[in-house]
Design an enzyme around this catalytic site. Sequence first.
Site, PDB file in Angstrom:
ATOM      1  N   CYS A 114       6.427   7.927 -33.400  1.00  0.00           N
ATOM      2  CA  CYS A 114       7.545   8.648 -34.484  1.00  0.00           C
ATOM      3  C   CYS A 114       8.541   8.040 -34.739  1.00  0.00           C
ATOM      4  CB  CYS A 114       8.052  10.375 -34.605  1.00  0.00           C
ATOM      5  SG  CYS A 114       7.162  11.019 -34.002  1.00  0.00           S
ATOM      6  N   HIS A 254      15.185  11.500 -36.687  1.00  0.00           N
ATOM      7  CA  HIS A 254      14.178  12.318 -36.602  1.00  0.00           C
ATOM      8  C   HIS A 254      13.810  13.438 -37.155  1.00  0.00           C
ATOM      9  CE1 HIS A 254       9.399  11.986 -35.942  1.00  0.00           C
ATOM     10  NE2 HIS A 254      10.001  12.972 -35.204  1.00  0.00           N
ATOM     11  N   ASN A 285       7.053  17.446 -39.769  1.00  0.00           N
ATOM     12  CA  ASN A 285       7.007  16.160 -39.248  1.00  0.00           C
ATOM     13  C   ASN A 285       6.398  14.829 -39.667  1.00  0.00           C
ATOM     14  OD1 ASN A 285       7.240  14.691 -37.057  1.00  0.00           O
ATOM     15  ND2 ASN A 285       7.161  15.151 -35.257  1.00  0.00           N
TER      16      ASN A 285
HETATM   17  O1  UT7 Z   1       7.136  13.635 -33.365  1.00  0.00           O
HETATM   18  C1  UT7 Z   1       7.346  13.067 -32.088  1.00  0.00           C
HETATM   19  C2  UT7 Z   1       8.227  14.423 -31.547  1.00  0.00           C
HETATM   20  N1  UT7 Z   1       7.685  16.058 -31.380  1.00  0.00           N
HETATM   21  C3  UT7 Z   1       8.386  16.909 -31.076  1.00  0.00           C
HETATM   22  O2  UT7 Z   1       9.829  17.004 -31.089  1.00  0.00           O
HETATM   23  C4  UT7 Z   1       8.159  18.361 -30.864  1.00  0.00           C
HETATM   24  C5  UT7 Z   1       8.816  19.023 -29.646  1.00  0.00           C
HETATM   25  N2  UT7 Z   1       8.698  20.205 -29.376  1.00  0.00           N
HETATM   26  C6  UT7 Z   1       8.679  20.574 -30.659  1.00  0.00           C
HETATM   27  O3  UT7 Z   1       9.495  21.279 -31.418  1.00  0.00           O
HETATM   28  C7  UT7 Z   1       8.466  22.980 -29.720  1.00  0.00           C
HETATM   29  O4  UT7 Z   1       8.271  22.848 -28.095  1.00  0.00           O
HETATM   30  C8  UT7 Z   1       7.373  23.632 -30.405  1.00  0.00           C
HETATM   31  C9  UT7 Z   1       7.834  23.715 -31.965  1.00  0.00           C
HETATM   32  C10 UT7 Z   1       6.437  22.063 -30.588  1.00  0.00           C
HETATM   33  C11 UT7 Z   1       7.247  24.363 -29.473  1.00  0.00           C
HETATM   34  O5  UT7 Z   1       8.274  25.768 -29.365  1.00  0.00           O
HETATM   35  P1  UT7 Z   1       8.744  25.642 -28.135  1.00  0.00           P
HETATM   36  O6  UT7 Z   1      10.305  26.919 -28.008  1.00  0.00           O
HETATM   37  O7  UT7 Z   1       8.516  24.178 -27.297  1.00  0.00           O
HETATM   38  O8  UT7 Z   1       7.507  27.065 -27.653  1.00  0.00           O
HETATM   39  P2  UT7 Z   1       6.415  27.084 -26.765  1.00  0.00           P
HETATM   40  O9  UT7 Z   1       5.649  26.165 -26.456  1.00  0.00           O
HETATM   41  O10 UT7 Z   1       7.414  27.215 -25.125  1.00  0.00           O
HETATM   42  O11 UT7 Z   1       5.276  28.376 -27.061  1.00  0.00           O
HETATM   43  C12 UT7 Z   1       6.074  29.702 -26.821  1.00  0.00           C
HETATM   44  C13 UT7 Z   1       4.851  30.443 -27.245  1.00  0.00           C
HETATM   45  C14 UT7 Z   1       3.683  30.067 -26.904  1.00  0.00           C
HETATM   46  O12 UT7 Z   1       3.370  31.677 -26.250  1.00  0.00           O
HETATM   47  P3  UT7 Z   1       3.325  32.496 -24.261  1.00  0.00           P
HETATM   48  O13 UT7 Z   1       2.656  31.706 -23.679  1.00  0.00           O
HETATM   49  O14 UT7 Z   1       4.893  32.557 -24.233  1.00  0.00           O
HETATM   50  O15 UT7 Z   1       3.313  34.197 -25.183  1.00  0.00           O
HETATM   51  C15 UT7 Z   1       3.618  29.808 -27.149  1.00  0.00           C
HETATM   52  O16 UT7 Z   1       1.827  30.299 -27.059  1.00  0.00           O
HETATM   53  O17 UT7 Z   1       4.560  30.979 -28.453  1.00  0.00           O
HETATM   54  C16 UT7 Z   1       3.350  30.852 -28.689  1.00  0.00           C
HETATM   55  N3  UT7 Z   1       3.262  29.387 -30.210  1.00  0.00           N
HETATM   56  C17 UT7 Z   1       2.527  29.706 -30.914  1.00  0.00           C
HETATM   57  N4  UT7 Z   1       3.155  31.422 -31.541  1.00  0.00           N
HETATM   58  C18 UT7 Z   1       3.147  31.809 -32.556  1.00  0.00           C
HETATM   59  C19 UT7 Z   1       3.058  27.821 -29.733  1.00  0.00           C
HETATM   60  N5  UT7 Z   1       2.350  27.689 -31.157  1.00  0.00           N
HETATM   61  C20 UT7 Z   1       2.718  29.368 -32.105  1.00  0.00           C
HETATM   62  C21 UT7 Z   1       2.395  29.421 -33.588  1.00  0.00           C
HETATM   63  N6  UT7 Z   1       2.830  30.748 -33.973  1.00  0.00           N
HETATM   64  N7  UT7 Z   1       2.320  28.916 -33.988  1.00  0.00           N
END
Ligand code: UT7
Length: 334
Positions: A114, A254, A285
């Site tokens: 990225c 970004h 993204n």
């Molecule tokens: O371009 C390179 C750089 N990339 C980035 O900068 C991306 C960085 N990361 C992020 O943007 C975020 O970490 C994400 C958007 C990918 C995820 O958000 P988060 O707030 O960190 O969520 P999480 O991974 O901690 O997941 C929280 C919960 C989980 O459920 P449990 O384990 O708490 O029951 C996931 O399974 O949200 C769940 N979850 C979803 N639920 C509904 C993960 N994806 C989804 C989804 N819909 N699409």
Amino acid sequence: MSFIAKIIGTGAYLPERVLTNRDLEQMVETSNEWIVTRTGIEERRIARADEYPSTMGVEAAKRALADANIAPEQVDLILVATLTPDYIFPSTACLIQHAIGAKRAAAFDLQAACSGYLYALSMAKAFVETGAYCNVLVIASEKLSSITNYKDRSTCVLFGDGAAACVISAQGEGLAIEAIQLGADGEQANLLMMPAGGSRNPPSVETLAQELHFIKMAGNEVFKHAVRRMESACKDCLDRIGLVEEDVSWLIPHQANLRIIDAIANRFKHLPEERIFKTVQKYGNTSASSVGIALDELLKKARLKAGENILLTAFGGGFTWGAAVLRSVGERYA
Ligand code: UT7
């Protein structure tokens, strides 16, 4: 003789097809509400089956060349930043070189995930300011939909396709590339990667069965690093040229996640919210293309005055990161 590298034209290309959060609700167990509150993304663009990083890059390049008033034959070098090249080889840069008729140009790809647009800008600046080349065409083009697992809700809601381009030249008016700060940390390589398809894990029945040809990301970990690295890259970059936050007119981070953008914005107390440029809601993204698409859109919308500073920053797999300060110079800016 001394040369100053300037961005003298920009362009972008977004595929027509829109994939909305409602569409994704039909594909994986997710909701519009979750996606919007956790990422800020409302929709993203998806390339057609017959659109590739090369063809999207060609469109963006043509627009940037027209904006710069430069003919393809005047281009000395083409740099393409992509992590989704048409082929492992030949380079996407060579395909674009042929398609636009830039017969005199050397061409190669670079891969900094990225952060690719900023890495490419930095190379273009070096080539121009050492006098090696006069006109460098930088392109970032990604078809992330080709390596996104649309069964994995933790990644498939995030990514979109698109391309950006700019012409960097020693001549003409535009945005002077005042400073660029780049960084990398290969120790974190496994937090964001595509495990198979390269020579370590060549494509095989096993790699396909294990779904290793898709983006894998430890989202939470990446999030924390992204905020920290982009903040420090911005501050280091400003420091290098003796600028402070108050000197910045626009910040283009970004476009990965609105919460990451907000976290960075919180660390820039003097920069008003409306001066942080965002496209993540519309395009998701787009990896290497993200900052370039946003820069092109900002330049088409905002009327910059001479002497304004635009701060760009990016973070991605590798890890890689960077920041750049661009300053509007010349009569083009009233
Ligand atoms: O371009 C390179 C750089 N990339 C980035 O900068 C991306 C960085 N990361 C992020 O943007 C975020 O970490 C994400 C958007 C990918 C995820 O958000 P988060 O707030 O960190 O969520 P999480 O991974 O901690 O997941 C929280 C919960 C989980 O459920 P449990 O384990 O708490 O029951 C996931 O399974 O949200 C769940 N979850 C979803 N639920 C509904 C993960 N994806 C989804 C989804 N819909 N699409």
